[in-house]
Motif scaffolding. Structure first.
Motif, PDB file in Angstrom:
ATOM      1  N   PRO A   1       5.412 -31.249  27.137  1.00  0.00           N
ATOM      2  CA  PRO A   1       6.716 -31.720  27.067  1.00  0.00           C
ATOM      3  C   PRO A   1       7.731 -31.461  27.919  1.00  0.00           C
ATOM      4  CG  PRO A   1       6.322 -29.607  25.691  1.00  0.00           C
ATOM      5  CD  PRO A   1       5.303 -29.893  26.526  1.00  0.00           C
TER       6      PRO A   1
ATOM      7  N   SER B   1      13.730 -37.938  31.310  1.00  0.00           N
ATOM      8  CA  SER B   1      13.050 -38.860  30.626  1.00  0.00           C
ATOM      9  C   SER B   1      12.087 -39.496  31.590  1.00  0.00           C
ATOM     10  CB  SER B   1      14.084 -39.867  29.947  1.00  0.00           C
ATOM     11  OG  SER B   1      15.011 -40.421  30.901  1.00  0.00           O
TER      12      SER B   1
ATOM     13  N   ARG C   1      10.780 -46.300  27.395  1.00  0.00           N
ATOM     14  CA  ARG C   1      10.723 -44.850  27.678  1.00  0.00           C
ATOM     15  C   ARG C   1       9.320 -44.389  27.070  1.00  0.00           C
ATOM     16  NH1 ARG C   1      15.474 -40.828  26.135  1.00  0.00           N
ATOM     17  NH2 ARG C   1      14.593 -38.982  26.638  1.00  0.00           N
TER      18      ARG C   1
ATOM     19  N   ASP D   1       8.219 -41.005  27.566  1.00  0.00           N
ATOM     20  CA  ASP D   1       8.226 -39.633  27.464  1.00  0.00           C
ATOM     21  C   ASP D   1       8.061 -39.145  25.996  1.00  0.00           C
ATOM     22  OD1 ASP D   1      10.888 -40.088  28.039  1.00  0.00           O
ATOM     23  OD2 ASP D   1      11.137 -38.275  27.068  1.00  0.00           O
ATOM     24  N   THR D   2       8.410 -40.200  25.024  1.00  0.00           N
ATOM     25  CA  THR D   2       8.392 -39.891  23.695  1.00  0.00           C
ATOM     26  C   THR D   2       6.865 -40.290  23.089  1.00  0.00           C
ATOM     27  OG1 THR D   2       9.601 -41.901  23.400  1.00  0.00           O
ATOM     28  CG2 THR D   2      10.679 -39.625  22.969  1.00  0.00           C
TER      29      THR D   2
ATOM     30  N   VAL E   1       0.120 -38.511  24.338  1.00  0.00           N
ATOM     31  CA  VAL E   1      -0.800 -38.679  25.486  1.00  0.00           C
ATOM     32  C   VAL E   1      -1.665 -39.758  25.360  1.00  0.00           C
ATOM     33  CG1 VAL E   1      -1.888 -36.895  24.840  1.00  0.00           C
ATOM     34  CG2 VAL E   1      -2.118 -37.559  27.079  1.00  0.00           C
TER      35      VAL E   1
END
Lengths: 367, 306, 291
Positions: free
Chosen positions: A66, A71, A78, A80-81, A84
């Motif tokens: 994380p 970001s 986006r 990064d939220t 995987v």
């Protein structure tokens, strides 16, 4: 919203951006405010010594770690939220991470079966991927029956089978022996060109980075130090750190003796007196006499010359290594400063020699 | 390898010239084997010899002259014979429940995290203190007027008979076996290379898919080992069968007739015979489980070089 | 070089809480809840013994009516616990020392050398800890009595050796395997005799393993019931045997008295547990132990 499915995120991209990314765990600051961009079609090599954060950057990009701040964006989305398993990158791991209990075929098919691809198409695409890496005959084996190079190719095939647009590679060649490494390097470059991929490649080997990349990014302690084409970074490193990484084997600590016209600067280090080129770092012109500097010279730029040549260095040859086309030589000045250079002339250990180096190849960095 | 007549004669000659010491050393026999001597003496004298001693006295019944009568008496008495069934009826569920309960917990706890030491400590308490202590504590917690029943009454559920029956021994056994399984499985799950799960993740596997397709198959040999050890532990139930079970009936497990024959009747021959029967059953189970384990994938749980 | 969107994006805040919650799944919640219940149960069961030991009497209800500490004095003086404490201490120390002395060298040989009969030896050696102790406790006791050792302290020590020795060997082997044989070769090349090799190189490297094995042995002896039960008499019982005797006494030993007796055992076991955690990670030792 950022929670798109795999299929949607796979629909073309123009740029992948890491914006202000930091990653801290415990006391370690692995990444510090990193801005990194990968545009479509690029082959970006992340270069640096161990501990510089390059593998962490890749892990954060893939979603395996994380972010502490910052970001990650894929075009306008986006990511990064996004977990995987929904990011859709192809990834090749340093230790290959092949599933030991599955055959080569099943390993390569894995990503496809996660995407619920039908059995026939799965087989077809996996076979195509294995064909790309020339391992079709080994499809029924399990990983422990393969050599290191073969395992590595399976790992690549597995990543490519899902037809990713972006492939992340974490030092994939570092566990192979020298000859195999060079061969696989060419294979990777071929695949990159043939499949029209965009690649982010982590390595600590500058030769690998130079030969593969369209753009080099040098990291140091979690921060970006220089980004540019291989030619650019090779010829014009912005700091002594980058220079040491780019094969500038002759690094000396010295000080400014005088400032010459047209930006050249006279520097002194022990018994070396050279004229060099100041690589400007900060905004101020800090070339006053006596300023401490670091001098960097590539071995290839030093030549054997007559004593009257400009920027001459008098040395006693110490060790001569035969490298086929040329000799790699280490010599010492009177005061014992070591100079590494390469030459096609025959020099003999124990004999004196005169060396010279063009002034624009003597890089001077303020300390 | 083909050799000429002369060549073969040469090697034979060479071999006979080698001193005995070297020839033995090639096969692994040298002075260092002496280091094994104390262990051999202990195991030999205190385990192997008593085993055969027990075997011999099992064929010398107290009454009568039929050498097999210890065995036949046991197997022909339905009450005694049923103890085999009762033992299995206790051991198998205990082992299954222990593994099933401990496995998800061990999976969650496989990576290091802040409270891990504390949690491991709490889980080790029943294991450390043993079944006798657990049995004693169970009286206050599980009996008719105990805490559990008081709790149930508060919520409106009728009283449950949780002690001095099958349930009592079952609970006591699982309380000791679950921590053991937890520790064992935590080691197994933790030993699976993390990068394999990462690789599966990057290929699109959700957390559940990663567990079922990667972690579980790789941990299954370990799970079988864990189940085997749990079964062995559950088979050995003895004090809790007496203290919190129903030693005359539901929890009349195999260990009890051995105890009765030795302590109450001083019939060591009969006790040895029953112990032998128990040993045979154990070994059969072990052989079966080890065979099962060898059929499952048994390679290393890593993904490649380095 | 920095695109205009980059500077805007850099200023965005992190979506922390939502993200962290989304990583928690239903199964993990259930699992942790179940684990928590088990932990509570374990503490309840063991804690109730402690509470009982301080109760005057505890007929029913959540809590005893009144508290006293007289049971402890009675336990110490009248029940033979103090004798058992001494016996337990003596047996533990003796067993640990003998098992280590015999088991560590044996473990070394088994880890390093191949010899004919090795597999057979390993199999026989493992049997005492694979098989329930009841399967060999009675025969062993019978043999002890036949040799006139019945009821004596040496008998108790000897019978406890049987499961202790394989345990030491099982733990030592992986520790020895971890030491590369090259290390030993290097020592020899530089002139170390076998004794010096052992004391200066092997023993320091094996120390954590030896300590782990010793502690696990100790705990085993402490909790060992069946083996000690059949060979001991009233003067040579270990703690658990005495407690079992009190618990199954038809004469009806008062509950709090037995609880007080048990507390002695509990405290020692707790000390052992704390020492275990200080010196090693039992999960590692156990996972190496099982094949």
């Amino acid at each position: 919203m950022a929670s798109r499915t795999l299929a949607q995120t796979g629909s073309g991209f123009e740029s992948l951006q890491m914006c202000g990314v930091s990653r801290t765990y415990g006391r370690t600051r692995a990444l510090v405010d990193l801005d990194l961009e990968l545009t479509r079609g690029e082959f970006v090599a992340l270069l640096g010594p161990s501990g510089c954060g390059k593998s962490t950057a890749l892990a954060c990009l893939a979603g395996l770690q994380p972010l502490t701040t910052g970001s990650i964006w894929r075009d306008e989305v986006r990511i990064d939220t996004v977990p995987v398993e929904k990011r859709g990158f192809g990834m090749v791991f340093q230790n290959y991470a092949l599933f030991p209990h599955l055959t080569v075929q099943k390993n390569v098919e894995f990503g496809l079966s996660m995407r619920h691809v039908g059995r026939d198409e799965r087989r077809r695409r996996a076979a195509a991927a294995l064909d790309l890496v020339q391992l079709t005959d080994h499809a029924a084996k399990i990983p422990s029956q393969l050599s290191g190079g073969e395992q590595q190719r399976v790992a690549i095939a597995r990543a490519l089978a899902i037809d990713p647009e972006i492939v992340l590679m974490d030092e994939p060649l570092s566990n192979l022996d020298a000859a195999l490494r060079i061969e696989m390097r060419t294979e990777i470059k071929r695949l990159y060109q043939e499949r029209d991929l965009s690649v982010l490649y982590v390595t600590h080997d500058q030769e690998e980075a130079l030969s593969l990349a369209t753009r080099l990014v040098v990291l140091r302690q979690g921060a970006l130090v220089q980004s540019g084409t291989p030619k650019d970074v090779y010829a014009n490193p912005v700091s002594a750190y980058v220079a040491s990484f780019m094969g500038y084997r002759n690094i000396f600590a010295g000080h400014v003796a005088a400032r010459a016209e047209d930006g050249a600067v006279h520097v002194v280090a022990d018994d070396l007196e050279l004229v060099g080129r100041l690589v400007t770092g900060g905004g101020t012109d800090n070339t006053a006499q006596g300023t401490a500097v670091t001098i960097a010279i590539r071995p290839e730029d030093i030549r054997v010359a007559a004593p009257s040549a400009p920027n001459a260095i008098q040395v006693m040859v110490e060790v001569v290594e035969f490298h086929g086309r040329e000799l790699a030589v280490r010599a010492r000045t009177n005061r014992g400063v070591a100079i590494h250079f390469k030459t096609e002339e025959s020099v003999v250990a124990g004999h004196p020699a005169t060396l010279c180096v063009p002034r624009d190849r003597v890089l001077v960095f303020a300390r | 390898m083909t050799t000429t007549v002369e060549g073969r004669a040469d090697t034979e000659l060479a071999r006979s010239r080698q001193p005995l010491k070297h020839r033995l050393a090639d096969r692994g026999i040298d002075w260092s084997l002496l280091l094994l001597l104390p262990a051999v003496l202990i195991i030999g004298g205190l385990f192997v010899y008593p085993f055969f001693y027990g075997l011999s006295i099992s064929f010398e019944p107290l009454k009568g002259s039929n050498p097999l009568s210890n065995y036949t008496d046991f197997l022909s008495d339905p009450y005694l014979r049923d103890s085999i069934v009762k033992t299995l009826r206790l051991a198998l569920p205990v082992a299954l429940v222990s593994v099933a309960f401990a496995a998800p917990l061990a999976f969650q706890a496989r990576r290091n995290f802040r409270g891990r030491q504390a949690i491991t400590l709490v889980f080790m308490l029943p294991l450390t203190f043993g079944s006798i202590l657990i049995a004693q504590g169970m009286i206050r917690v599980f009996s008719d007027g105990g805490w559990i029943n008081l709790l149930l009454q508060m919520v409106g559920i009728p009283k449950q008979q949780l002690i001095y029956n099958y349930a009592g021994t079952f609970i006591a056994a699982t309380m000791v076996t679950i921590p053991f399984m937890f520790l064992l499985l935590m080691g197994f799950f933790g030993g699976i290379d993390r990068s394999l799960e990462h690789a599966a993740g990057t290929l699109g596997a959700s957390k559940a898919a990663r567990f079922w397709r990667i972690t579980l198959p790789l941990a299954s040999p370990g799970m079988v080992t864990a189940f085997t050890l749990a079964l062995v532990e559950a088979f050995a139930v003895f004090p809790s069968a007496i203290l919190v079970g129903q030693p005359d009936n539901a929890t009349h497990v195999l260990t009890l007739p051995i105890y009765a024959a030795a302590s109450q009747h001083s019939d060591y021959g009969s006790a040895a015979a029953i112990a032998m029967i128990m040993t045979v059953i154990e070994l059969i189970i072990l052989v079966v489980l080890v065979t099962v384990r060898n059929r499952i994938y048994r390679g290393p749980a890593t993904g490649g070089k380095g | 070089m920095i695109s205009p969107s980059l500077s805007a994006r850099r200023a965005l805040p992190r979506p922390s809480l939502v993200r962290r919650l989304s990583r928690v799944t239903v199964t993990s919640v259930i699992t942790w809840f179940a684990g928590g219940c088990f932990g509570l149960l374990a503490i309840a069961v063991l804690g109730s013994v402690a509470i009982t030991s301080f109760a005057t009497n505890w007929r029913a209800g959540w809590w005893p009516a009144a508290f006293t500490s007289r049971w402890y004095g009675q336990a110490w003086n009248a029940t033979g616990i103090s004798q058992s404490l001494l016996v337990t201490f003596q047996v533990s120390v003796a067993v640990v020392l003998i098992a280590l002395a015999a088991g560590v060298p044996a473990g070394y040989v088994l880890a390093r050398k191949k010899f004919p009969g090795k597999s057979a030896f390993m199999l026989v050696m493992l049997l005492p800890i694979i098989l329930p102790t009841m399967t060999y406790a009675v025969q062993l006791a019978a043999m002890m009595y036949r040799f006139g050792l019945g009821g004596s302290l040496p008998a108790v020590i000897l019978v406890n050796l049987v499961p202790a020795l394989p345990l030491v060997i099982l733990i030592t082997v992986p520790f020895v395997e971890q030491i590369s044989p090259e290390v030993e070769n290097a020592a020899k090349v530089f002139g170390a005799s076998s004794l010096r090799l052992f004391t200066r190189v092997l023993l320091p490297l094996l120390a954590p393993g030896v300590v782990a094995a010793g502690i696990l042995c100790l705990m085993r002896v402490l909790g060992q019931f069946e083996l000690t039960f059949f060979v001991s008499n009233a003067r040579t019982q270990t703690l658990v045997v005495t407690i079992f005797g009190a618990l199954s006494d038809p004469g009806g030993v008062p509950e709090p008295l037995v609880a007080a007796m048990t507390m002695f055992y509990m405290i020692i076991a707790l000390i052992g547990l704390v020492i275990t955690f200080r010196f090693s990670n039992p999960a590692d030792a156990l996972s190496r132990r099982a094949r």
